[in-house]
Design a protein around this motif. Structure first.
Motif, PDB file in Angstrom:
ATOM      1  N   ASN A   9       1.246   2.113 -30.441  1.00 40.43           N
ATOM      2  CA  ASN A   9      -0.037   1.413 -30.254  1.00 40.43           C
ATOM      3  C   ASN A   9      -0.193   0.948 -28.805  1.00 40.43           C
ATOM      4  OD1 ASN A   9      -0.817   1.665 -32.983  1.00 40.43           O
ATOM      5  ND2 ASN A   9       0.351  -0.165 -33.533  1.00 40.43           N
ATOM      6  N   THR A  10       0.151   1.824 -27.886  1.00 37.15           N
ATOM      7  CA  THR A  10       0.217   1.450 -26.475  1.00 37.15           C
ATOM      8  C   THR A  10      -0.552   2.428 -25.603  1.00 37.15           C
ATOM      9  OG1 THR A  10       2.374   0.405 -26.791  1.00 37.15           O
ATOM     10  CG2 THR A  10       1.760   0.985 -24.545  1.00 37.15           C
ATOM     11  N   VAL A  11      -1.230   1.890 -24.604  1.00 35.09           N
ATOM     12  CA  VAL A  11      -1.863   2.702 -23.576  1.00 35.09           C
ATOM     13  C   VAL A  11      -1.252   2.308 -22.232  1.00 35.09           C
ATOM     14  CG1 VAL A  11      -3.791   1.089 -23.252  1.00 35.09           C
ATOM     15  CG2 VAL A  11      -4.066   3.492 -22.621  1.00 35.09           C
ATOM     16  N   TYR A  12      -1.089   3.303 -21.382  1.00 37.24           N
ATOM     17  CA  TYR A  12      -0.468   3.098 -20.077  1.00 37.24           C
ATOM     18  C   TYR A  12      -1.431   3.499 -18.968  1.00 37.24           C
ATOM     19  CZ  TYR A  12       3.704   3.335 -23.034  1.00 37.24           C
ATOM     20  OH  TYR A  12       4.636   3.140 -24.023  1.00 37.24           O
ATOM     21  N   LEU A  13      -1.202   2.916 -17.809  1.00 38.92           N
ATOM     22  CA  LEU A  13      -1.906   3.343 -16.606  1.00 38.92           C
ATOM     23  C   LEU A  13      -0.879   3.456 -15.488  1.00 38.92           C
ATOM     24  CD1 LEU A  13      -4.723   4.041 -15.430  1.00 38.92           C
ATOM     25  CD2 LEU A  13      -4.784   1.685 -14.552  1.00 38.92           C
ATOM     26  N   GLN A  14      -0.572   4.680 -15.118  1.00 39.09           N
ATOM     27  CA  GLN A  14       0.334   4.917 -13.989  1.00 39.09           C
ATOM     28  C   GLN A  14      -0.514   4.957 -12.726  1.00 39.09           C
ATOM     29  OE1 GLN A  14       3.789   5.247 -13.831  1.00 39.09           O
ATOM     30  NE2 GLN A  14       3.427   5.192 -11.624  1.00 39.09           N
ATOM     31  N   MET A  15      -0.200   4.074 -11.799  1.00 39.77           N
ATOM     32  CA  MET A  15      -0.978   3.954 -10.570  1.00 39.77           C
ATOM     33  C   MET A  15      -0.097   4.296  -9.384  1.00 39.77           C
ATOM     34  SD  MET A  15      -3.121   0.462 -11.384  1.00 39.77           S
ATOM     35  CE  MET A  15      -1.676  -0.590 -11.299  1.00 39.77           C
ATOM     36  N   ASN A  16      -0.434   5.366  -8.700  1.00 37.73           N
ATOM     37  CA  ASN A  16       0.305   5.810  -7.517  1.00 37.73           C
ATOM     38  C   ASN A  16      -0.575   5.718  -6.279  1.00 37.73           C
ATOM     39  OD1 ASN A  16       2.478   6.502  -9.230  1.00 37.73           O
ATOM     40  ND2 ASN A  16       1.671   8.566  -9.520  1.00 37.73           N
ATOM     41  N   SER A  17       0.055   5.767  -5.136  1.00 39.84           N
ATOM     42  CA  SER A  17      -0.665   5.730  -3.856  1.00 39.84           C
ATOM     43  C   SER A  17      -1.666   4.581  -3.831  1.00 39.84           C
ATOM     44  CB  SER A  17      -1.385   7.068  -3.610  1.00 39.84           C
ATOM     45  OG  SER A  17      -0.479   8.142  -3.610  1.00 39.84           O
ATOM     46  N   LEU A  18      -1.197   3.424  -4.209  1.00 45.12           N
ATOM     47  CA  LEU A  18      -2.092   2.275  -4.309  1.00 45.12           C
ATOM     48  C   LEU A  18      -2.650   1.868  -2.949  1.00 45.12           C
ATOM     49  CD1 LEU A  18      -0.111   0.327  -7.005  1.00 45.12           C
ATOM     50  CD2 LEU A  18      -2.556   0.881  -7.152  1.00 45.12           C
ATOM     51  N   LYS A  19      -3.890   1.399  -2.988  1.00 47.50           N
ATOM     52  CA  LYS A  19      -4.596   0.979  -1.790  1.00 47.50           C
ATOM     53  C   LYS A  19      -4.988  -0.495  -1.933  1.00 47.50           C
ATOM     54  CE  LYS A  19      -6.758   5.556  -1.463  1.00 47.50           C
ATOM     55  NZ  LYS A  19      -8.060   6.284  -1.394  1.00 47.50           N
ATOM     56  N   ALA A  73       0.840  -1.194   0.000  1.00 40.68           N
ATOM     57  CA  ALA A  73       0.000   0.000   0.000  1.00 40.68           C
ATOM     58  C   ALA A  73       0.880   1.250   0.000  1.00 40.68           C
ATOM     59  CB  ALA A  73      -0.911  -0.005   1.225  1.00 40.68           C
ATOM     60  N   GLY A  74       0.474   2.223  -0.811  1.00 40.21           N
ATOM     61  CA  GLY A  74       1.255   3.434  -0.962  1.00 40.21           C
ATOM     62  C   GLY A  74       2.241   3.387  -2.109  1.00 40.21           C
ATOM     63  N   GLY A  75       2.439   2.223  -2.668  1.00 37.36           N
ATOM     64  CA  GLY A  75       3.384   2.047  -3.748  1.00 37.36           C
ATOM     65  C   GLY A  75       2.786   2.384  -5.107  1.00 37.36           C
ATOM     66  N   SER A  76       3.591   2.136  -6.144  1.00 35.75           N
ATOM     67  CA  SER A  76       3.205   2.484  -7.512  1.00 35.75           C
ATOM     68  C   SER A  76       3.447   1.324  -8.461  1.00 35.75           C
ATOM     69  CB  SER A  76       4.010   3.694  -8.001  1.00 35.75           C
ATOM     70  OG  SER A  76       3.761   4.840  -7.219  1.00 35.75           O
ATOM     71  N   LEU A  77       2.656   1.289  -9.512  1.00 35.26           N
ATOM     72  CA  LEU A  77       2.857   0.366 -10.617  1.00 35.26           C
ATOM     73  C   LEU A  77       2.477   1.084 -11.902  1.00 35.26           C
ATOM     74  CD1 LEU A  77       1.276  -3.031  -9.424  1.00 35.26           C
ATOM     75  CD2 LEU A  77       3.701  -2.603  -9.860  1.00 35.26           C
ATOM     76  N   ARG A  78       3.064   0.643 -13.008  1.00 37.68           N
ATOM     77  CA  ARG A  78       2.655   1.153 -14.307  1.00 37.68           C
ATOM     78  C   ARG A  78       2.255  -0.018 -15.185  1.00 37.68           C
ATOM     79  NH1 ARG A  78       5.376   4.753 -19.158  1.00 37.68           N
ATOM     80  NH2 ARG A  78       6.492   2.825 -19.637  1.00 37.68           N
ATOM     81  N   LEU A  79       1.040   0.014 -15.633  1.00 33.09           N
ATOM     82  CA  LEU A  79       0.540  -0.997 -16.553  1.00 33.09           C
ATOM     83  C   LEU A  79       0.704  -0.523 -17.993  1.00 33.09           C
ATOM     84  CD1 LEU A  79      -2.812  -2.010 -14.814  1.00 33.09           C
ATOM     85  CD2 LEU A  79      -0.501  -2.854 -14.377  1.00 33.09           C
ATOM     86  N   THR A 134      -2.040  -6.773  -7.122  1.00 29.28           N
ATOM     87  CA  THR A 134      -2.339  -7.088  -5.730  1.00 29.28           C
ATOM     88  C   THR A 134      -1.642  -6.069  -4.846  1.00 29.28           C
ATOM     89  OG1 THR A 134      -2.463  -9.452  -6.256  1.00 29.28           O
ATOM     90  CG2 THR A 134      -2.247  -8.838  -3.933  1.00 29.28           C
ATOM     91  N   VAL A 135      -2.422  -5.398  -4.011  1.00 27.43           N
ATOM     92  CA  VAL A 135      -1.881  -4.388  -3.105  1.00 27.43           C
ATOM     93  C   VAL A 135      -2.033  -4.900  -1.680  1.00 27.43           C
ATOM     94  CG1 VAL A 135      -1.961  -1.977  -2.390  1.00 27.43           C
ATOM     95  CG2 VAL A 135      -2.617  -2.601  -4.726  1.00 27.43           C
ATOM     96  N   SER A 168     -12.932   6.862  -7.729  1.00 24.87           N
ATOM     97  CA  SER A 168     -12.088   6.194  -6.737  1.00 24.87           C
ATOM     98  C   SER A 168     -10.598   6.290  -7.056  1.00 24.87           C
ATOM     99  CB  SER A 168     -12.489   4.728  -6.616  1.00 24.87           C
ATOM    100  OG  SER A 168     -12.360   4.067  -7.865  1.00 24.87           O
ATOM    101  N   VAL A 169     -10.246   6.636  -8.295  1.00 25.32           N
ATOM    102  CA  VAL A 169      -8.828   6.680  -8.658  1.00 25.32           C
ATOM    103  C   VAL A 169      -8.370   8.080  -9.060  1.00 25.32           C
ATOM    104  CG1 VAL A 169      -8.984   4.288  -9.428  1.00 25.32           C
ATOM    105  CG2 VAL A 169      -9.086   6.136 -11.122  1.00 25.32           C
ATOM    106  N   LYS A 170      -9.260   9.033  -9.108  1.00 25.89           N
ATOM    107  CA  LYS A 170      -8.885  10.396  -9.499  1.00 25.89           C
ATOM    108  C   LYS A 170      -7.802  10.941  -8.575  1.00 25.89           C
ATOM    109  CE  LYS A 170     -13.124  12.008 -11.753  1.00 25.89           C
ATOM    110  NZ  LYS A 170     -14.314  12.891 -11.652  1.00 25.89           N
ATOM    111  N   GLY A 171      -6.792  11.536  -9.189  1.00 27.69           N
ATOM    112  CA  GLY A 171      -5.691  12.095  -8.420  1.00 27.69           C
ATOM    113  C   GLY A 171      -4.607  11.093  -8.086  1.00 27.69           C
ATOM    114  N   ARG A 172      -4.863   9.808  -8.319  1.00 27.97           N
ATOM    115  CA  ARG A 172      -3.864   8.772  -8.033  1.00 27.97           C
ATOM    116  C   ARG A 172      -3.400   8.054  -9.301  1.00 27.97           C
ATOM    117  NH1 ARG A 172      -5.210   4.409  -5.140  1.00 27.97           N
ATOM    118  NH2 ARG A 172      -7.416   4.429  -5.764  1.00 27.97           N
TER     119      ARG A 172
END
Length: 120
Positions: free
Chosen positions: A76-86, A14-20, A117-118, A62-66
């Motif tokens: 041809n790529t889309v990314y999802l940067q996920m910060n402050s994971l819960k 929790a609190g970490g980051s991942l990029r999909l 998995t967080v 639920s994910v706005k701002g994070r």
């Protein structure tokens, strides 16, 4: 004919980051809107974020701002940067894209998903 392949999932505290990442492959196709959905155990699949061909974005409350969605059309790529994971972000994340492919109707394609998995 067109495939979407996700990567970047895994286990994070929790609190970490991942990029999909999600790469579209095939021949003679054009990407319109792209997005990320997720499905947690026992729950329905829900929209996380979406980005149009004009780079307009929208997010689940639920994910706005994070989380931040972006795309690189040259790859041809889309990314999802996920910060402050819960822990409640734990789910299988699916890539979605609205695609025109030669010889086929414009339709939505889905990847097979990547597990995030967080831990608390």
């Amino acid at each position: 004919q067109v495939q979407l392949v996700e990567s970047g999932g895994g286990l994070v505290q929790a609190g970490g980051s991942l990029r999909l990442s999600c790469v579209a492959s095939g021949s003679d196709f054009s990407l319109n809107a792209m997005g990320w959905y997720r499905q947690a155990p026992g729950k329905q699949r829900e929209l996380v974020a979406r980005i149009s061909g004009a780079f307009d974005t929208n997010y689940a409350n639920s994910v706005k701002g994070r989380f931040t969605i972006s795309r690189d059309n040259s790859k041809n790529t889309v990314y999802l940067q996920m910060n402050s994971l819960k822990p409640e972000d734990t789910a299988v994340y699916y890539c979605n894209a609205n695609i025109w492919a030669r010889g086929a109707a414009i339709m939505d394609y889905w990847g097979k998903g990547t597990l995030v998995t967080v831990s608390s």
